[in-house]
Design an enzyme around this catalytic site. Structure first.
Site, PDB file in Angstrom:
ATOM      1  N   GLU A  65     -22.616  90.289   0.795  1.00 27.24           N
ATOM      2  CA  GLU A  65     -22.038  91.611   0.977  1.00 27.24           C
ATOM      3  C   GLU A  65     -21.872  91.975   2.447  1.00 27.24           C
ATOM      4  O   GLU A  65     -22.547  91.436   3.325  1.00 27.24           O
ATOM      5  CB  GLU A  65     -22.888  92.653   0.261  1.00 27.24           C
ATOM      6  CG  GLU A  65     -24.326  92.597   0.668  1.00 27.24           C
ATOM      7  CD  GLU A  65     -25.224  93.405  -0.256  1.00 27.24           C
ATOM      8  OE1 GLU A  65     -25.074  93.294  -1.483  1.00 27.24           O
ATOM      9  OE2 GLU A  65     -26.065  94.139   0.263  1.00 27.24           O
ATOM     10  N   HIS A 100     -40.623  97.840  13.239  1.00 31.62           N
ATOM     11  CA  HIS A 100     -41.246  98.572  12.124  1.00 31.62           C
ATOM     12  C   HIS A 100     -42.648  99.097  12.395  1.00 31.62           C
ATOM     13  O   HIS A 100     -43.066 100.065  11.788  1.00 31.62           O
ATOM     14  CB  HIS A 100     -41.207  97.774  10.822  1.00 31.62           C
ATOM     15  CG  HIS A 100     -39.834  97.271  10.495  1.00 31.62           C
ATOM     16  ND1 HIS A 100     -38.723  98.069  10.564  1.00 31.62           N
ATOM     17  CD2 HIS A 100     -39.375  96.044  10.134  1.00 31.62           C
ATOM     18  CE1 HIS A 100     -37.646  97.360  10.251  1.00 31.62           C
ATOM     19  NE2 HIS A 100     -38.024  96.131   9.995  1.00 31.62           N
ATOM     20  N   CYS A 159     -39.560  90.666   4.027  1.00 35.85           N
ATOM     21  CA  CYS A 159     -40.101  91.934   4.524  1.00 35.85           C
ATOM     22  C   CYS A 159     -40.331  92.859   3.321  1.00 35.85           C
ATOM     23  O   CYS A 159     -39.543  92.861   2.371  1.00 35.85           O
ATOM     24  CB  CYS A 159     -39.121  92.563   5.520  1.00 35.85           C
ATOM     25  SG  CYS A 159     -38.852  91.508   6.954  1.00 35.85           S
ATOM     26  N   CYS A 191     -29.740  96.616   2.907  1.00 40.49           N
ATOM     27  CA  CYS A 191     -29.597  95.178   2.716  1.00 40.49           C
ATOM     28  C   CYS A 191     -29.797  94.680   1.290  1.00 40.49           C
ATOM     29  O   CYS A 191     -30.838  94.872   0.703  1.00 40.49           O
ATOM     30  CB  CYS A 191     -30.641  94.451   3.550  1.00 40.49           C
ATOM     31  SG  CYS A 191     -30.229  94.436   5.232  1.00 40.49           S
ATOM     32  N   SER A 206     -29.252  91.514  14.876  1.00 39.74           N
ATOM     33  CA  SER A 206     -30.550  92.082  14.515  1.00 39.74           C
ATOM     34  C   SER A 206     -31.443  90.963  13.991  1.00 39.74           C
ATOM     35  O   SER A 206     -31.031  90.187  13.133  1.00 39.74           O
ATOM     36  CB  SER A 206     -30.358  93.152  13.444  1.00 39.74           C
ATOM     37  OG  SER A 206     -31.598  93.662  13.036  1.00 39.74           O
ATOM     38  N   CYS A 252     -37.429  95.234   1.968  1.00 35.22           N
ATOM     39  CA  CYS A 252     -36.056  94.720   1.959  1.00 35.22           C
ATOM     40  C   CYS A 252     -35.818  93.882   0.708  1.00 35.22           C
ATOM     41  O   CYS A 252     -36.630  93.024   0.371  1.00 35.22           O
ATOM     42  CB  CYS A 252     -35.825  93.873   3.221  1.00 35.22           C
ATOM     43  SG  CYS A 252     -34.137  93.278   3.373  1.00 35.22           S
ATOM     44  N   CYS A 288     -21.089  95.667   9.151  1.00 31.41           N
ATOM     45  CA  CYS A 288     -22.371  94.969   9.078  1.00 31.41           C
ATOM     46  C   CYS A 288     -22.163  93.706   8.248  1.00 31.41           C
ATOM     47  O   CYS A 288     -21.773  93.781   7.086  1.00 31.41           O
ATOM     48  CB  CYS A 288     -23.368  95.928   8.407  1.00 31.41           C
ATOM     49  SG  CYS A 288     -24.959  95.200   8.075  1.00 31.41           S
ATOM     50  N   CYS A 332     -32.766  85.373   1.731  1.00 22.12           N
ATOM     51  CA  CYS A 332     -33.480  85.424   3.010  1.00 22.12           C
ATOM     52  C   CYS A 332     -34.865  84.830   2.824  1.00 22.12           C
ATOM     53  O   CYS A 332     -35.464  84.950   1.754  1.00 22.12           O
ATOM     54  CB  CYS A 332     -33.586  86.890   3.463  1.00 22.12           C
ATOM     55  SG  CYS A 332     -34.315  87.068   5.099  1.00 22.12           S
TER      56      CYS A 332
END
Ligand code: SAH
Length: 342
Positions: A90, A215, A114, A331, A190, A117, A103, A110
């Site tokens: 996406e 964070h 995290c 995300c 990022s 996320c 973005c 991934c």
């Protein structure tokens, strides 16, 4: 056949010269592909018949397939694309008064898991190719024309520095003045904090911006939010970002997703302010945006107290409005929803 959007100007030149074509044809083909954006080789009118034949046999000019588009009440748009192997990624477009930020994703899934996320929930599937990264830009630019995409952030699904080569390749292509000519100052990566790759990126001197997902300014808390902190704790990360900002002569942005009861106390704000002042960085505060039953965004009152603490300590920060909440714009959320709806 290879996807031509995987090729930088130099790659094209190398490929063409090693097949007996003159060096200047690399630039010519690059311009046709990225500047004039032709979708077939026959329209490359200044090339020889022999070269066009070679291009036809060797390359494909591919497009990403749009499978779903959602528009938020705040105008944020989210696009879901299907890749050639059936996987989905996406991209999100955030239009504002003076700019429109795209973005882009760099991986399917991934590795870094995290806490807040959803991108890593189903684990890591594969890296995106440069062509699939560039394809997100072309697809959205085409859909939105004449609106211009003015900024690109590598902040979608995946960890851009874990797909280092293809991310850099796509940035080289975007920035090349013979093609898309995208301003380097309007490109931002990022990262969750991959120390060796941040140092590597600094050495390349691309002139792009860096955001680091921080964070929390405290290792204990960051360990819980981001498992990668156990490998590259905050002190090491700060040394790497310092190297980067020295080269780029620019402030590094530290993103902080704020989650009630985890990183939003007055003490958390004080520690964050101290770190920001020490490393000369700025924070981008983002209230948690998601539907996990275990975590939630802080209240407005908690946010006010937190930001007041930063102000009192002259720390530099912005508070990002959570955009696109009604379309799951954080995300990986659209993809998860799409898969659940199937
Ligand atoms: N892997 C990279 C890029 C992808 S995540 C990185 O870690 O930086 C990019 C950013 O998305 C994170 O820093 C965070 O700011 C934001 N993000 C992810 N999930 C979110 C959520 N549920 N709510 C708010 N922001 C989120």
């Amino acid at each position: 056949m290879e996807a031509i959007y995987n090729f930088t100007e130099k790659d094209l030149k190398d490929k063409l010269t090693s097949n007996g074509f003159p060096g200047y044809t690399g630039r010519q083909v690059f311009e046709w592909v990225y500047k004039k954006r032709v979708s077939n080789f026959d329209s490359m009118s200044n090339l020889s018949k022999k070269l066009k034949e070679f291009l036809r046999k060797s390359f494909s000019i591919t497009k990403l397939k749009l499978i779903k588009k959602e528009k938020s009440t705040d105008k944020t748009e989210k696009y879901l694309f299907e890749l050639e192997d059936g996987m989905a990624i996406e991209a999100v477009l955030i239009p504002e008064k003076e700019r429109s930020t795209l973005c882009v994703s760099t991986q399917v899934g991934c590795k870094f898991k995290c806490l807040f996320c959803v991108s890593g929930q189903d684990g890591f599937k594969r890296n995106l190719t440069a062509s699939e990264i560039i394809g997100q830009y072309f697809a959205v630019a085409d859909l939105k024309a004449p609106l211009k995409v003015t900024n690109i952030v590598f902040m979608g699904i995946g960890e851009p520095l874990d797909n280092f080569d293809n991310t850099i390749k796509s940035i080289n292509i975007l920035m090349n003045s013979a093609g898309i000519n995208f301003s380097k100052r309007r490109i931002s990566i990022s990262t969750c904090g991959l120390v060796p790759e941040i140092k590597e990126l600094a050495k390349l001197k691309l002139g792009i911006k860096l955001s680091v997902s921080l964070h929390s300014a405290e290792n204990d808390i960051r360990d819980k939010l981001m498992p990668i902190n156990k490998k590259y704790p905050i002190e090491e990360l700060m040394l790497a970002t310092r190297e980067f900002s020295k080269v780029s002569k620019d402030l590094v942005t530290f993103e902080c997703v704020l989650i009630e009861g985890i990183n939003t106390s007055v003490d958390d704000a004080r520690k964050l302010a101290k770190l920001l002042n020490r490393v000369n960085g700025k924070a981008n505060l983002i209230p948690y945006n998601g539907s996990s039953p275990e975590i939630k965004a802080p209240t407005q009152e908690q946010l006010d107290i937190f930001t007041q603490e930063l102000k009192d300590r002259s720390a530099f920060f912005t508070l990002r409005k959570s955009r696109g909440q009604d379309i799951n714009a954080a995300c990986g959320q659209l993809k998860v929803k799409y898969l659940l709806d199937q």
